[in-house]
Design a protein around this motif. Sequence first.
Motif, PDB file in Angstrom:
ATOM      1  N   LEU A 153       0.821  -1.215   0.000  1.00 15.36           N
ATOM      2  CA  LEU A 153       0.000   0.000   0.000  1.00 15.36           C
ATOM      3  C   LEU A 153       0.855   1.265   0.000  1.00 15.36           C
ATOM      4  N   TRP A 157       0.837   3.994  -3.025  1.00 10.57           N
ATOM      5  CA  TRP A 157       0.545   5.403  -2.759  1.00 10.57           C
ATOM      6  C   TRP A 157       1.649   6.290  -3.320  1.00 10.57           C
ATOM      7  N   ARG A 160       1.405   6.437  -7.100  1.00 12.19           N
ATOM      8  CA  ARG A 160       0.299   7.319  -7.514  1.00 12.19           C
ATOM      9  C   ARG A 160       0.659   8.790  -7.308  1.00 12.19           C
ATOM     10  N   PHE A 161       1.315   9.069  -6.192  1.00 12.66           N
ATOM     11  CA  PHE A 161       1.706  10.445  -5.891  1.00 12.66           C
ATOM     12  C   PHE A 161       2.717  10.961  -6.924  1.00 12.66           C
TER      13      PHE A 161
END
Length: 164
Positions: A153, A157, A160-161
Amino acid sequence: MNVIELARQASLAGGALLLFLETAALFGLFVPGGDSLVLALGALASTGTVEPLPLWLALAAATTLGQWAGYFWGRKLGPGLERRVDPDRLRRARRFLGRFGAWAVLLAPWLPVVRTLTPFLMGAARLPAPAYLLVSALAAWIWTGSLTTVGYLAAAWVLRFLAG
């Protein structure tokens, strides 16, 4: 064999072998890194290089088998330790393990040196095998599952960031 397939096989086999050795052969006392290894492999799974479920199954099984091997090594070598340890200390240690043994086994995976020594010490202290095997397996599966998931996870994240 392409590079991705090589990375997939190396991460599964190498990660599983290192986690097994950490607890079965007291390898973790000399080469720490179980937590960071599991987190990194979880992060690798978020890239699609490794499937998360087979990764978790391999790591959990290897950790469980390593803990069991460490326990049986402790049972085999424990009598030799008993001759070198003060009987009063040994009695107190066994009393402590009788009261808190299950909690010690459940919490051990989250503490690097404790994770390495607990299986051996539980075997040497003659903690009943069925109880140890059950609780250590539960602890191994929870520990590897939670850290693999956190690594997965967190990396997802970050990716994606960075992608915006």
